[in-house]
Design an enzyme around this catalytic site. Structure first.
Site, PDB file in Angstrom:
ATOM      1  N   CYS A  33     -15.737  14.699 -20.007  1.00 36.76           N
ATOM      2  CA  CYS A  33     -14.332  14.942 -20.328  1.00 36.76           C
ATOM      3  C   CYS A  33     -14.154  15.318 -21.792  1.00 36.76           C
ATOM      4  O   CYS A  33     -13.059  15.703 -22.201  1.00 36.76           O
ATOM      5  CB  CYS A  33     -13.469  13.727 -19.986  1.00 36.76           C
ATOM      6  SG  CYS A  33     -13.901  12.266 -20.927  1.00 36.76           S
ATOM      7  N   CYS A 103     -13.058   5.834 -18.035  1.00 35.12           N
ATOM      8  CA  CYS A 103     -12.525   5.873 -19.404  1.00 35.12           C
ATOM      9  C   CYS A 103     -12.716   4.533 -20.103  1.00 35.12           C
ATOM     10  O   CYS A 103     -12.893   4.477 -21.326  1.00 35.12           O
ATOM     11  CB  CYS A 103     -11.046   6.213 -19.387  1.00 35.12           C
ATOM     12  SG  CYS A 103     -10.648   7.638 -18.376  1.00 35.12           S
TER      13      CYS A 103
HETATM   14 FE1  FES Z   1     -12.192  11.010 -20.802  1.00 32.58          FE
HETATM   15 FE2  FES Z   1     -10.416   9.267 -20.045  1.00 32.58          FE
HETATM   16  S1  FES Z   1     -10.625  11.275 -19.349  1.00 32.58           S
HETATM   17  S2  FES Z   1     -11.982   9.000 -21.441  1.00 32.58           S
END
Ligand code: FES
Length: 145
Positions: A33, A103
């Site tokens: 991410c 996360c």
């Molecule tokens: Fe990457 Fe939450 S989407 S830490």
């Protein structure tokens, strides 16, 4: 979809910032991410975490879990801090949506990385602490995005 506690910690995050000359710092990222987390620990001579700060380039769930995780490790010994797992943090926040569970690993891993840094600098061993990874997405090959 988020609990009140998550929203509170997201909107009013605790312990944001940095500590100069920290006893230990740890930075981890999640390549999937692109989010990054850095934790600073100020640890006294009795191995008690006197202060902790975090900085993140991360999503709301990363902010909320780091805020809660830093609150939970403050005042604990470095050994007790090992019990602040991402699961414990999520429970303290009354849960996270399943897609956001990864996360919460950023905070746990960044705290571990900072503890590792402290342990190395001081030549001590923290039971159960493993050499941290700088990219936590290596842990989650089985998860889908
Ligand atoms: Fe990457 Fe939450 S989407 S830490």
């Amino acid at each position: 979809m988020y609990t009140e506690k998550v929203m509170d910690h997201f909107q009013n995050p605790r312990n944001v910032g940095e500590i100069e000359n920290a006893s230990g710092t740890g930075t981890v990222g999640n390549a999937k991410c692109g989010d990054i987390m850095r934790i600073y620990l100020d640890i006294d001579e009795n191995q008690v975490i006197r202060d902790v700060k975090f900085k993140t380039f991360g999503c709301g769930a990363a902010v909320a879990t780091s805020s809660m995780a830093t609150e939970m490790v403050k005042g604990k010994t470095v050994q007790e801090a090992m019990e602040v797992t991402n699961k414990a943090v999520m429970e303290a926040l009354d849960g996270l949506p399943p897609v956001k569970v990864h996360c919460s690993l950023l905070a746990e891993e960044a705290i571990h990385a900072a503890l590792w840094d402290y342990a190395e600098k001081n030549g001590i061993t923290i039971q159960g602490l493993e050499k941290p990874k700088s990219d936590i997405s290596e842990h989650e090959e089985d998860e889908e995005y």
